[in-house]
Design an enzyme around this catalytic site. Sequence first.
Site, PDB file in Angstrom:
ATOM      1  N   ARG A  31      29.336 -37.563  -0.769  1.00 26.69           N
ATOM      2  CA  ARG A  31      28.777 -37.175   0.538  1.00 26.69           C
ATOM      3  C   ARG A  31      27.364 -37.730   0.702  1.00 26.69           C
ATOM      4  NH1 ARG A  31      32.138 -32.592   1.576  1.00 26.69           N
ATOM      5  NH2 ARG A  31      32.892 -31.866  -0.422  1.00 26.69           N
ATOM      6  N   SER A 110      22.522 -38.741  -7.307  1.00 32.50           N
ATOM      7  CA  SER A 110      22.289 -38.088  -6.016  1.00 32.50           C
ATOM      8  C   SER A 110      22.906 -36.701  -5.940  1.00 32.50           C
ATOM      9  CB  SER A 110      22.860 -38.988  -4.893  1.00 32.50           C
ATOM     10  OG  SER A 110      22.435 -38.549  -3.642  1.00 32.50           O
ATOM     11  N   ALA A 111      23.535 -36.230  -7.015  1.00 32.29           N
ATOM     12  CA  ALA A 111      24.139 -34.885  -6.972  1.00 32.29           C
ATOM     13  C   ALA A 111      23.025 -33.846  -6.916  1.00 32.29           C
ATOM     14  CB  ALA A 111      25.013 -34.665  -8.204  1.00 32.29           C
ATOM     15  N   GLY A 112      23.120 -32.934  -5.984  1.00 38.86           N
ATOM     16  CA  GLY A 112      22.095 -31.908  -5.893  1.00 38.86           C
ATOM     17  C   GLY A 112      22.484 -30.836  -4.905  1.00 38.86           C
ATOM     18  N   SER A 162      12.600 -35.305  -4.244  1.00 39.58           N
ATOM     19  CA  SER A 162      12.391 -34.876  -2.853  1.00 39.58           C
ATOM     20  C   SER A 162      10.890 -34.819  -2.586  1.00 39.58           C
ATOM     21  CB  SER A 162      12.985 -33.482  -2.657  1.00 39.58           C
ATOM     22  OG  SER A 162      12.526 -32.921  -1.447  1.00 39.58           O
ATOM     23  N   TYR A 175      13.886 -24.921  -5.876  1.00 38.49           N
ATOM     24  CA  TYR A 175      14.328 -26.294  -5.570  1.00 38.49           C
ATOM     25  C   TYR A 175      13.202 -27.271  -5.885  1.00 38.49           C
ATOM     26  CZ  TYR A 175      16.002 -30.224  -2.661  1.00 38.49           C
ATOM     27  OH  TYR A 175      16.405 -31.459  -2.209  1.00 38.49           O
ATOM     28  N   LYS A 179      12.919 -30.438  -8.522  1.00 37.72           N
ATOM     29  CA  LYS A 179      12.654 -31.815  -8.067  1.00 37.72           C
ATOM     30  C   LYS A 179      11.359 -32.381  -8.661  1.00 37.72           C
ATOM     31  CE  LYS A 179      16.350 -32.408  -5.583  1.00 37.72           C
ATOM     32  NZ  LYS A 179      17.336 -33.420  -5.974  1.00 37.72           N
ATOM     33  N   THR A 210      22.018 -35.023   6.639  1.00 38.33           N
ATOM     34  CA  THR A 210      23.263 -34.948   5.857  1.00 38.33           C
ATOM     35  C   THR A 210      23.794 -33.517   5.933  1.00 38.33           C
ATOM     36  OG1 THR A 210      22.181 -34.250   3.826  1.00 38.33           O
ATOM     37  CG2 THR A 210      22.361 -36.631   4.157  1.00 38.33           C
TER      38      THR A 210
HETATM   39  P1  NDP Z   1      24.875 -33.474   0.338  1.00 33.88           P
HETATM   40  O1  NDP Z   1      24.993 -31.997   0.311  1.00 33.88           O
HETATM   41  O2  NDP Z   1      25.282 -34.225   1.536  1.00 33.88           O
HETATM   42  O3  NDP Z   1      25.622 -34.117  -0.925  1.00 33.88           O
HETATM   43  C1  NDP Z   1      25.413 -33.590  -2.210  1.00 33.88           C
HETATM   44  C2  NDP Z   1      26.315 -34.286  -3.187  1.00 33.88           C
HETATM   45  O4  NDP Z   1      26.117 -33.726  -4.486  1.00 33.88           O
HETATM   46  C3  NDP Z   1      27.792 -34.128  -2.857  1.00 33.88           C
HETATM   47  O5  NDP Z   1      28.455 -35.345  -3.115  1.00 33.88           O
HETATM   48  C4  NDP Z   1      28.245 -33.063  -3.838  1.00 33.88           C
HETATM   49  O6  NDP Z   1      29.612 -33.247  -4.145  1.00 33.88           O
HETATM   50  C5  NDP Z   1      27.369 -33.369  -5.047  1.00 33.88           C
HETATM   51  N1  NDP Z   1      27.203 -32.212  -5.929  1.00 33.88           N
HETATM   52  C6  NDP Z   1      26.538 -31.057  -5.688  1.00 33.88           C
HETATM   53  N2  NDP Z   1      26.623 -30.247  -6.754  1.00 33.88           N
HETATM   54  C7  NDP Z   1      27.349 -30.902  -7.697  1.00 33.88           C
HETATM   55  C8  NDP Z   1      27.781 -30.590  -9.011  1.00 33.88           C
HETATM   56  N3  NDP Z   1      27.493 -29.415  -9.609  1.00 33.88           N
HETATM   57  N4  NDP Z   1      28.512 -31.504  -9.680  1.00 33.88           N
HETATM   58  C9  NDP Z   1      28.831 -32.697  -9.107  1.00 33.88           C
HETATM   59  N5  NDP Z   1      28.450 -33.044  -7.871  1.00 33.88           N
HETATM   60  C10 NDP Z   1      27.713 -32.160  -7.166  1.00 33.88           C
HETATM   61  O7  NDP Z   1      23.328 -33.742   0.004  1.00 33.88           O
HETATM   62  P2  NDP Z   1      22.407 -35.017   0.282  1.00 33.88           P
HETATM   63  O8  NDP Z   1      23.188 -36.247   0.237  1.00 33.88           O
HETATM   64  O9  NDP Z   1      21.549 -34.699   1.444  1.00 33.88           O
HETATM   65  O10 NDP Z   1      21.471 -34.935  -1.005  1.00 33.88           O
HETATM   66  C11 NDP Z   1      21.581 -35.845  -2.088  1.00 33.88           C
HETATM   67  C12 NDP Z   1      20.368 -35.653  -2.995  1.00 33.88           C
HETATM   68  O11 NDP Z   1      19.183 -35.908  -2.232  1.00 33.88           O
HETATM   69  C13 NDP Z   1      20.227 -34.242  -3.541  1.00 33.88           C
HETATM   70  O12 NDP Z   1      19.753 -34.297  -4.849  1.00 33.88           O
HETATM   71  C14 NDP Z   1      19.172 -33.627  -2.630  1.00 33.88           C
HETATM   72  O13 NDP Z   1      18.474 -32.589  -3.284  1.00 33.88           O
HETATM   73  C15 NDP Z   1      18.298 -34.828  -2.361  1.00 33.88           C
HETATM   74  N6  NDP Z   1      17.499 -34.725  -1.146  1.00 33.88           N
HETATM   75  C16 NDP Z   1      18.101 -34.565   0.068  1.00 33.88           C
HETATM   76  C17 NDP Z   1      17.312 -34.454   1.199  1.00 33.88           C
HETATM   77  C18 NDP Z   1      17.879 -34.263   2.567  1.00 33.88           C
HETATM   78  O14 NDP Z   1      17.089 -34.024   3.494  1.00 33.88           O
HETATM   79  N7  NDP Z   1      19.189 -34.360   2.768  1.00 33.88           N
HETATM   80  C19 NDP Z   1      15.839 -34.526   1.123  1.00 33.88           C
HETATM   81  C20 NDP Z   1      15.334 -34.730  -0.203  1.00 33.88           C
HETATM   82  C21 NDP Z   1      16.149 -34.822  -1.299  1.00 33.88           C
HETATM   83  P3  NDP Z   1      30.719 -32.055  -4.066  1.00 33.88           P
HETATM   84  O15 NDP Z   1      30.172 -31.000  -3.145  1.00 33.88           O
HETATM   85  O16 NDP Z   1      31.933 -32.725  -3.576  1.00 33.88           O
HETATM   86  O17 NDP Z   1      30.827 -31.600  -5.477  1.00 33.88           O
END
Ligand code: NDP
Length: 265
Positions: A31, A110-112, A162, A175, A179, A210
Amino acid sequence: MLSSFRRAYSIAVHEALPLSNTLTLIPGGTRGIGLATAKLFARHGSRIVVLGRDQERIKHVLEKELAPIHGSNSSVEHLGFQCDVSNQEDIERTIKDLNQVAPVDYLVNSAGIARDSLLIAHASQDIENVISTNLMGTIWLNKAVAKGMMRRKRGAIINISSVVGLQGNIGQSVYSASKSAIIGFSKSLSKELGSRNITVNVIAPGYIDTDMTSSIPEDRKKAIVARTSLGRLGQADDVAEAALFLAQAKFITGQVLVVDGGLSL
Ligand code: NDP
């Protein structure tokens, strides 16, 4: 005749791509920022391996998002593994399976998750989940790929932090802790791995449009945009472009690249 020409042409184009014959591992590639990165690196010729928790979503990404990029003639087969990055055993098993296929050249982590709350009201389970996914997941993943990269004396690691990890934010103390720690961790690791020709860098995104930010109320989004020099929320592609730059940068390591449109200035 025409089809053999088309086939030769597509192979020639593919071989000319800058990331041909590389493998990019993208935890969180199902995602948002991770998915945009997966598509961009695939378009540049890399073989992609996405990790996520949701098997259906992985199947969707492989079949509907990544496979169409090269068309049916391509020999590049992208992969996906169900893997919970908060679980060290899950990660080690996944990387062991992956190493049977090919070594990892690039890790874009990017998992978070975000679970926002004022600290005094923060549920203990949420605190543990944020730390185990964002911080411990990063540590286990970096540890799992580092050995192979060291043996091959090549590799680039990009961990996603972040701007909240740099500046803090109300309701995001845990959080933010996860980070900030990624930054200290990555800087230290860059010193450990530099002599093996491996770079370790961090991207600190601002607000990116997102699933993670979809529940932010519209008036708050407007306030964020008003404080952003470039006058818009970030898109996942904005961060993916930065990851591609860092993956290819040969003499940049231990750095934090802020991708926030000027929000944190
Ligand atoms: P999304 O929620 O869109 O995507 C998060 C992704 O992480 C998904 O693919 C999810 O997959 C995966 N994920 C979450 N937990 C787990 C786990 N325990 N094991 C494996 N996969 C996991 O978030 P973003 O794309 O927005 O964020 C990506 C990164 O960027 C994160 O680290 C976030 O903290 C960071 N970030 C985002 C910001 C924003 O504004 N969006 C700003 C700053 C940093 P699934 O749910 O299918 O397991």
